[in-house]
Scaffold this active site. Structure first.
Site, PDB file in Angstrom:
ATOM      1  N   GLU A   1       0.865  -1.175   0.000  1.00  0.00           N
ATOM      2  CA  GLU A   1       0.000   0.000   0.000  1.00  0.00           C
ATOM      3  C   GLU A   1       0.903   1.226   0.000  1.00  0.00           C
ATOM      4  OE1 GLU A   1      -2.197   0.346   3.646  1.00  0.00           O
ATOM      5  OE2 GLU A   1      -3.698   1.661   2.790  1.00  0.00           O
TER       6      GLU A   1
ATOM      7  N   ASP B   1      -4.740  10.264   9.572  1.00  0.00           N
ATOM      8  CA  ASP B   1      -3.395   9.837   9.940  1.00  0.00           C
ATOM      9  C   ASP B   1      -2.908  10.408  11.256  1.00  0.00           C
ATOM     10  OD1 ASP B   1      -2.201   8.057   7.888  1.00  0.00           O
ATOM     11  OD2 ASP B   1      -3.016   9.630   6.598  1.00  0.00           O
TER      12      ASP B   1
ATOM     13  N   TYR C   1     -11.156  -3.268   3.949  1.00  0.00           N
ATOM     14  CA  TYR C   1     -10.216  -2.756   4.948  1.00  0.00           C
ATOM     15  C   TYR C   1     -10.973  -2.595   6.249  1.00  0.00           C
ATOM     16  CZ  TYR C   1      -6.245   0.034   6.692  1.00  0.00           C
ATOM     17  OH  TYR C   1      -5.163   0.498   7.400  1.00  0.00           O
TER      18      TYR C   1
HETATM   19  O1  LIG Z   1      -0.362   3.034  10.666  1.00  0.00           O
HETATM   20  P1  LIG Z   1      -1.141   1.879  11.127  1.00  0.00           P
HETATM   21  O2  LIG Z   1      -1.747   2.095  12.467  1.00  0.00           O
HETATM   22  O3  LIG Z   1      -0.361   0.588  10.986  1.00  0.00           O
HETATM   23  O4  LIG Z   1      -2.412   1.751  10.143  1.00  0.00           O
HETATM   24  C1  LIG Z   1      -2.302   1.328   8.748  1.00  0.00           C
HETATM   25  C2  LIG Z   1      -2.103   2.458   7.876  1.00  0.00           C
HETATM   26  O5  LIG Z   1      -0.932   3.135   8.157  1.00  0.00           O
HETATM   27  C3  LIG Z   1      -2.413   2.554   6.398  1.00  0.00           C
HETATM   28  O6  LIG Z   1      -3.267   1.604   5.916  1.00  0.00           O
HETATM   29  C4  LIG Z   1      -2.952   3.952   6.304  1.00  0.00           C
HETATM   30  C5  LIG Z   1      -2.189   5.053   6.190  1.00  0.00           C
HETATM   31  N1  LIG Z   1      -2.978   6.171   6.170  1.00  0.00           N
HETATM   32  C6  LIG Z   1      -4.258   5.785   6.304  1.00  0.00           C
HETATM   33  C7  LIG Z   1      -5.424   6.544   6.381  1.00  0.00           C
HETATM   34  C8  LIG Z   1      -6.631   5.888   6.545  1.00  0.00           C
HETATM   35  C9  LIG Z   1      -6.682   4.512   6.599  1.00  0.00           C
HETATM   36  C10 LIG Z   1      -5.534   3.729   6.517  1.00  0.00           C
HETATM   37  C11 LIG Z   1      -4.300   4.370   6.388  1.00  0.00           C
END
Ligand SMILES: O=P(O)(O)OC[C@@H](O)[C@@H](O)c1c[nH]c2ccccc12
Length: 250
Positions: free
Chosen positions: A44, A55, A168
């Site tokens: 991703e 984020d 997701y």
């Molecule tokens: O950082 P984490 O807690 O491991 O979560 C996944 C994530 O980083 C990635 O899928 C993601 C990055 N930015 C996002 C914004 C919304 C949903 C998901 C995301």
């Protein structure tokens, strides 16, 4: 079968996340190749955005590093083109609506198709507002990945029935970043999703340790890890060992 769905056949998928152009072009290309060669099943790739509302601090700072490096959407496509010289690893983009809208929905989807990008995760574009983009995503064979959160409640059925690629499952409320515990109710939500669709379900948000990945992989089809990897990148560490460790655990 959809090409992302095929990735989940007979295995649990490990889906690491990195921010494009963090800290620079060549390092991102190298990091993606390292992940692809060390257990990642889908990668991703985040296209940095100025207002990344979903984020947490780790990814926000990574976005800033990428902006310092001069990132924009065309640079991200160039990174993918470079990666594609060496690997066909399935790739999806994570970004926000404005980035795609500004580029032009059709042009964006067309470039994704040309670079063999399989899907898009757009956390600020709910199912009900995906209509215009969906048309082009379909035309260019890009899956719009749907997010389901602990608060999706009544909308789970509708979202699940429209889903393709994978779903997701957002593990917990709030923003991205490491967590120590996960709700016991997660498995109930996933069971509910499975009543409505055969599309695989991957869990993300908060996962960092191999133990967590292992436990959550028992209730889902894939594990997504972002902040923990972005932190290793910030520390200039190699990703191979961590990536292999997670893949071995799930
Ligand atoms: O950082 P984490 O807690 O491991 O979560 C996944 C994530 O980083 C990635 O899928 C993601 C990055 N930015 C996002 C914004 C919304 C949903 C998901 C995301």
């Amino acid at each position: 079968m959809n090409k992302l769905e095929e990735v989940f056949k007979n295995k649990k998928a490990f889906i690491p996340f990195v921010v494009a152009d963090d800290p620079d072009f060549d390092t991102t290309v190298q990091n993606i190749l390292t992940l692809a060669n060390n257990g990642a099943d889908i990668i991703e790739l985040g296209i940095p955005f100025s207002d990344p509302v979903a984020d947490g601090p780790v990814i926000q700072v990574a976005d800033l590093r990428a902006f310092d490096a001069g990132v924009n959407t065309n640079v991200v496509f160039d990174i993918v083109a470079k990666v594609r010289e060496s690997t066909d690893v399935p790739l999806i983009f994570l970004t926000y609506t404005n980035i795609v809208f500004k580029y032009g929905y059709e042009e964006f989807c067309k470039r994704c198709r040309d670079l063999n990008i399989s899907g898009l995760v757009i956390p600020d574009l709910p199912l009900e507002e995906q209509g215009d983009l969906r048309e082009f995503a379909k035309q260019y064979d890009i899956s719009l990945i749907q997010l389901i959160a602990p608060t999706s409640g009544d909308r789970i059925e509708k979202i699940a029935k429209e889903a393709e690629g994978f779903i997701y499952m957002v593990s917990s409320m709030g923003v991205t970043g490491q967590r120590e515990d996960f709700s016991k109710k997660l498995s109930n939500t996933i069971e509910e999703i499975r009543k409505y669709t055969d599309v695989p379900v991957a869990i993300g948000f908060g996962i960092h340790s191999a133990e967590q990945a292992q436990a959550l992989s028992k209730i889902a089809d894939g594990i997504i890890i972002g902040s923990a990897i972005v932190e290793l990148i910030a520390e200039g560490k190699d990703l191979a060992e961590y990536s292999n460790e997670i893949k071995a655990a799930i």
